[in-house]
Write a protein that holds these residues in place. Structure first.
Motif, PDB file in Angstrom:
ATOM      1  N   ARG A   1       4.081  -1.678  -9.405  1.00 36.50           N
ATOM      2  CA  ARG A   1       3.177  -1.120 -10.414  1.00 36.50           C
ATOM      3  C   ARG A   1       1.793  -0.959  -9.800  1.00 36.50           C
ATOM      4  NH1 ARG A   1       3.812  -4.616 -14.744  1.00 36.50           N
ATOM      5  NH2 ARG A   1       2.471  -6.091 -13.653  1.00 36.50           N
ATOM      6  N   VAL A   2       1.223   0.243  -9.876  1.00 38.93           N
ATOM      7  CA  VAL A   2      -0.070   0.528  -9.249  1.00 38.93           C
ATOM      8  C   VAL A   2      -1.178  -0.194 -10.006  1.00 38.93           C
ATOM      9  CG1 VAL A   2      -1.723   2.307  -8.610  1.00 38.93           C
ATOM     10  CG2 VAL A   2       0.734   2.757  -8.416  1.00 38.93           C
ATOM     11  N   ASP A   3      -1.993  -0.938  -9.271  1.00 41.95           N
ATOM     12  CA  ASP A   3      -3.125  -1.661  -9.847  1.00 41.95           C
ATOM     13  C   ASP A   3      -4.457  -0.977  -9.569  1.00 41.95           C
ATOM     14  OD1 ASP A   3      -2.132  -3.707 -11.332  1.00 41.95           O
ATOM     15  OD2 ASP A   3      -2.753  -5.331  -9.998  1.00 41.95           O
ATOM     16  N   ALA A   4      -4.594  -0.383  -8.373  1.00 40.53           N
ATOM     17  CA  ALA A   4      -5.913   0.134  -7.999  1.00 40.53           C
ATOM     18  C   ALA A   4      -5.794   1.232  -6.954  1.00 40.53           C
ATOM     19  CB  ALA A   4      -6.783  -0.993  -7.443  1.00 40.53           C
ATOM     20  N   VAL A   5      -6.818   2.084  -6.942  1.00 40.18           N
ATOM     21  CA  VAL A   5      -6.992   3.070  -5.874  1.00 40.18           C
ATOM     22  C   VAL A   5      -8.023   2.484  -4.922  1.00 40.18           C
ATOM     23  CG1 VAL A   5      -7.712   5.409  -5.277  1.00 40.18           C
ATOM     24  CG2 VAL A   5      -6.482   4.999  -7.424  1.00 40.18           C
ATOM     25  N   VAL A   6      -7.610   2.219  -3.683  1.00 42.62           N
ATOM     26  CA  VAL A   6      -8.499   1.552  -2.732  1.00 42.62           C
ATOM     27  C   VAL A   6      -9.118   2.502  -1.709  1.00 42.62           C
ATOM     28  CG1 VAL A   6      -7.396  -0.690  -2.971  1.00 42.62           C
ATOM     29  CG2 VAL A   6      -6.493   0.931  -1.302  1.00 42.62           C
ATOM     30  N   TYR A   7      -8.579   3.706  -1.596  1.00 37.73           N
ATOM     31  CA  TYR A   7      -9.208   4.709  -0.731  1.00 37.73           C
ATOM     32  C   TYR A   7      -8.989   6.091  -1.333  1.00 37.73           C
ATOM     33  CZ  TYR A   7     -10.686   7.569   3.145  1.00 37.73           C
ATOM     34  OH  TYR A   7     -11.348   8.501   3.914  1.00 37.73           O
ATOM     35  N   PRO A   8     -10.072   6.739  -1.802  1.00 37.00           N
ATOM     36  CA  PRO A   8     -11.437   6.187  -1.870  1.00 37.00           C
ATOM     37  C   PRO A   8     -11.502   5.007  -2.833  1.00 37.00           C
ATOM     38  CG  PRO A   8     -11.269   8.206  -3.141  1.00 37.00           C
ATOM     39  CD  PRO A   8      -9.973   8.084  -2.414  1.00 37.00           C
ATOM     40  N   MET A   9     -12.588   4.248  -2.779  1.00 39.34           N
ATOM     41  CA  MET A   9     -12.665   2.998  -3.538  1.00 39.34           C
ATOM     42  C   MET A   9     -12.978   3.272  -5.012  1.00 39.34           C
ATOM     43  SD  MET A   9     -14.558   0.489  -0.808  1.00 39.34           S
ATOM     44  CE  MET A   9     -14.390  -0.940  -1.875  1.00 39.34           C
TER      45      MET A   9
ATOM     46  N   GLY B   1      -3.460  12.316  -1.579  1.00 40.27           N
ATOM     47  CA  GLY B   1      -3.976  11.637  -0.399  1.00 40.27           C
ATOM     48  C   GLY B   1      -4.609  10.295  -0.679  1.00 40.27           C
ATOM     49  N   ASP B   2      -4.752   9.922  -1.947  1.00 39.15           N
ATOM     50  CA  ASP B   2      -5.343   8.617  -2.272  1.00 39.15           C
ATOM     51  C   ASP B   2      -4.436   7.490  -1.803  1.00 39.15           C
ATOM     52  OD1 ASP B   2      -7.491   9.809  -3.418  1.00 39.15           O
ATOM     53  OD2 ASP B   2      -7.098   9.119  -5.473  1.00 39.15           O
ATOM     54  N   ARG B   3      -5.077   6.397  -1.396  1.00 33.65           N
ATOM     55  CA  ARG B   3      -4.359   5.183  -0.984  1.00 33.65           C
ATOM     56  C   ARG B   3      -4.420   4.189  -2.136  1.00 33.65           C
ATOM     57  NH1 ARG B   3      -0.869   4.347   3.371  1.00 33.65           N
ATOM     58  NH2 ARG B   3      -1.078   2.244   4.222  1.00 33.65           N
ATOM     59  N   VAL B   4      -3.268   3.702  -2.589  1.00 34.77           N
ATOM     60  CA  VAL B   4      -3.230   2.785  -3.727  1.00 34.77           C
ATOM     61  C   VAL B   4      -2.604   1.453  -3.321  1.00 34.77           C
ATOM     62  CG1 VAL B   4      -3.036   4.716  -5.329  1.00 34.77           C
ATOM     63  CG2 VAL B   4      -0.958   3.559  -4.552  1.00 34.77           C
ATOM     64  N   LEU B   5      -2.904   0.425  -4.112  1.00 32.51           N
ATOM     65  CA  LEU B   5      -2.237  -0.863  -3.969  1.00 32.51           C
ATOM     66  C   LEU B   5      -1.374  -1.080  -5.200  1.00 32.51           C
ATOM     67  CD1 LEU B   5      -4.890  -3.355  -2.503  1.00 32.51           C
ATOM     68  CD2 LEU B   5      -2.878  -2.393  -1.369  1.00 32.51           C
ATOM     69  N   ALA B   6      -0.108  -1.361  -4.981  1.00 34.55           N
ATOM     70  CA  ALA B   6       0.832  -1.546  -6.081  1.00 34.55           C
ATOM     71  C   ALA B   6       1.445  -2.938  -6.003  1.00 34.55           C
ATOM     72  CB  ALA B   6       1.923  -0.484  -6.017  1.00 34.55           C
ATOM     73  N   GLN B   7       1.439  -3.627  -7.124  1.00 32.89           N
ATOM     74  CA  GLN B   7       1.984  -4.978  -7.198  1.00 32.89           C
ATOM     75  C   GLN B   7       3.512  -4.928  -7.230  1.00 32.89           C
ATOM     76  OE1 GLN B   7       0.822  -7.083 -10.713  1.00 32.89           O
ATOM     77  NE2 GLN B   7       1.784  -9.004 -10.106  1.00 32.89           N
ATOM     78  N   ARG B   8       4.137  -5.724  -6.399  1.00 31.37           N
ATOM     79  CA  ARG B   8       5.599  -5.799  -6.401  1.00 31.37           C
ATOM     80  C   ARG B   8       6.053  -6.426  -7.720  1.00 31.37           C
ATOM     81  NH1 ARG B   8       7.231  -6.168  -0.541  1.00 31.37           N
ATOM     82  NH2 ARG B   8       5.309  -6.308   0.658  1.00 31.37           N
ATOM     83  N   ILE B   9       6.890  -5.736  -8.449  1.00 29.77           N
ATOM     84  CA  ILE B   9       7.385  -6.266  -9.719  1.00 29.77           C
ATOM     85  C   ILE B   9       8.867  -5.969  -9.863  1.00 29.77           C
ATOM     86  CG2 ILE B   9       5.146  -6.019 -10.893  1.00 29.77           C
ATOM     87  CD1 ILE B   9       6.368  -3.529 -12.285  1.00 29.77           C
ATOM     88  N   ASP B  10       9.455  -6.627 -10.826  1.00 32.73           N
ATOM     89  CA  ASP B  10      10.833  -6.347 -11.215  1.00 32.73           C
ATOM     90  C   ASP B  10      10.800  -5.278 -12.301  1.00 32.73           C
ATOM     91  OD1 ASP B  10      13.159  -7.157 -13.360  1.00 32.73           O
ATOM     92  OD2 ASP B  10      13.824  -7.418 -11.282  1.00 32.73           O
ATOM     93  N   GLY B  11      11.796  -4.414 -12.331  1.00 30.47           N
ATOM     94  CA  GLY B  11      11.814  -3.346 -13.321  1.00 30.47           C
ATOM     95  C   GLY B  11      11.753  -3.837 -14.752  1.00 30.47           C
ATOM     96  N   GLY B  12      12.205  -5.065 -14.977  1.00 25.14           N
ATOM     97  CA  GLY B  12      12.178  -5.619 -16.322  1.00 25.14           C
ATOM     98  C   GLY B  12      10.775  -5.907 -16.825  1.00 25.14           C
TER      99      GLY B  12
ATOM    100  N   PRO C   1       0.833  -1.206   0.000  1.00 30.01           N
ATOM    101  CA  PRO C   1       0.000   0.000   0.000  1.00 30.01           C
ATOM    102  C   PRO C   1       0.870   1.260   0.000  1.00 30.01           C
ATOM    103  CG  PRO C   1       0.155  -0.873   2.214  1.00 30.01           C
ATOM    104  CD  PRO C   1       0.959  -1.798   1.341  1.00 30.01           C
ATOM    105  N   TYR C   2       0.405   2.279  -0.693  1.00 31.70           N
ATOM    106  CA  TYR C   2       1.098   3.567  -0.706  1.00 31.70           C
ATOM    107  C   TYR C   2       0.064   4.685  -0.609  1.00 31.70           C
ATOM    108  CZ  TYR C   2       5.097   0.984  -2.646  1.00 31.70           C
ATOM    109  OH  TYR C   2       6.106   0.098  -2.853  1.00 31.70           O
ATOM    110  N   THR C   3       0.462   5.782   0.000  1.00 29.42           N
ATOM    111  CA  THR C   3      -0.352   6.989  -0.014  1.00 29.42           C
ATOM    112  C   THR C   3       0.347   7.998  -0.915  1.00 29.42           C
ATOM    113  OG1 THR C   3      -1.183   6.621   2.232  1.00 29.42           O
ATOM    114  CG2 THR C   3      -1.355   8.845   1.355  1.00 29.42           C
ATOM    115  N   VAL C   4      -0.361   8.476  -1.926  1.00 31.52           N
ATOM    116  CA  VAL C   4       0.220   9.422  -2.886  1.00 31.52           C
ATOM    117  C   VAL C   4       0.046  10.833  -2.328  1.00 31.52           C
ATOM    118  CG1 VAL C   4       0.119  10.293  -5.250  1.00 31.52           C
ATOM    119  CG2 VAL C   4      -0.307   7.859  -4.793  1.00 31.52           C
ATOM    120  N   PRO C   5       1.144  11.552  -2.058  1.00 35.35           N
ATOM    121  CA  PRO C   5       1.044  12.834  -1.348  1.00 35.35           C
ATOM    122  C   PRO C   5       0.744  14.042  -2.223  1.00 35.35           C
ATOM    123  CG  PRO C   5       3.330  12.254  -1.668  1.00 35.35           C
ATOM    124  CD  PRO C   5       2.534  11.111  -2.240  1.00 35.35           C
TER     125      PRO C   5
END
Length: 262
Positions: free
Chosen positions: A188-196, A70-81, A55-59
């Motif tokens: 890599r950001v997949d979704a904004v979870v807050y707000p939904m 202020g949105d809260r996002v979920l980002a999938q852990r990935i390799d830069g490749g 989870p990350y909060t985008v400032p």
């Protein structure tokens, strides 16, 4: 005879070992199984999500309207490749911001030629890119920048709010011409979870340049968690419901007392 006596006991359903009808016992077993399976799905979904996502909060509003401040996002852990054009990524580059994570959109990868603007549109490898995720009415205000040839193993990134974003265009005078190493990307950001707001829309404007990234397993993980909750609540509710229903349909008859014969 004499002091002998016999005792007769009234028949007892199930030989004294049953606490209810067979249907009730079967229902209780199925209820317990549903709760157990629900717990497995619920906890398994959370564990999977914790391994795959961060989870990350985008400032800032530099990714507006896709991601607001202020949105809260979920980002999938990935390799830069694994990064492809159109991805919204999380990265860290000390030449941009010291000891801080940054969220931007990848618009060009190693080997690409990127420039702006042609008819108010971003151009990559000579193709005009449709960007429906940009703020409404902002096409005429996109920052112009000179043509950049992206070095191999590096990425060119922009914010969706082009006027207010400190992105690659703010670092064009650096030795790397504003590009960032693929190895700097952590997720890599997949979704904004807050707000939904849900899953990010696919950046279809980049399809003519190659395949896009596929969404991560977030929907599957969410489905497992929801299914687990439904099974847990359903299984837990069975007992009280079945007991109340059974009580309305049947009554309890007292067992006869043992009779002794002298």
């Amino acid at each position: 005879m004499g002091g002998e006596s016999t005792t007769r006991t009234a028949p007892h359903s199930g030989g004294g070992t049953s606490s209810g009808p067979v249907g009730s016992r079967t229902g209780q077993r199925l209820s317990g199984l549903a709760v157990a399976l629900g717990l497995v799905l619920f906890l398994g979904g959370f564990a999977w999500g914790a391994l795959v996502y961060r989870p990350y909060t985008v400032p800032t509003s530099s990714m507006s309207p896709t991601i607001a401040s202020g949105d809260r996002v979920l980002a999938q852990r990935i390799d830069g490749g694994e990064v492809r054009r159109g991805d919204v990524v999380v990265f860290s580059d000390k030449t941009w911001v010291s000891n801080a994570l940054v969220v931007k959109r990848v618009v060009a990868v190693g080997g690409d030629t990127v420039s702006c603007c042609t008819d108010g549109k971003l151009t990559v490898n000579g193709k005009e890119i449709a960007e429906p995720y940009l703020p409404a009415g902002s096409l005429a205000e996109i920052k112009n920048f000179p043509t950049v040839k992206v070095p191999d193993g590096r990425l060119f990134l922009l914010g969706d709010e082009r006027q207010g974003s400190l992105d690659s265009t703010a670092h064009l005078t650096d030795a790397a011409q504003g590009t960032v190493a693929r190895s700097a990307v952590t997720a890599r950001v997949d979704a904004v979870v807050y707000p939904m707001n849900g899953m990010l829309k696919s950046p279809t404007g980049f399809e003519t340049l190659g395949a896009l990234s596929q969404p991560g397993p977030l929907r599957t993980i969410g489905g497992l968690i929801i299914a687990g909750v439904v099974l847990i609540l359903g299984g837990a509710a069975y007992g009280p419901i079945a007991k109340r229903t059974s009580g309305r349909r049947t009554g309890t008859r007292p067992q006869p007392e043992p009779a002794g014969v002298g």
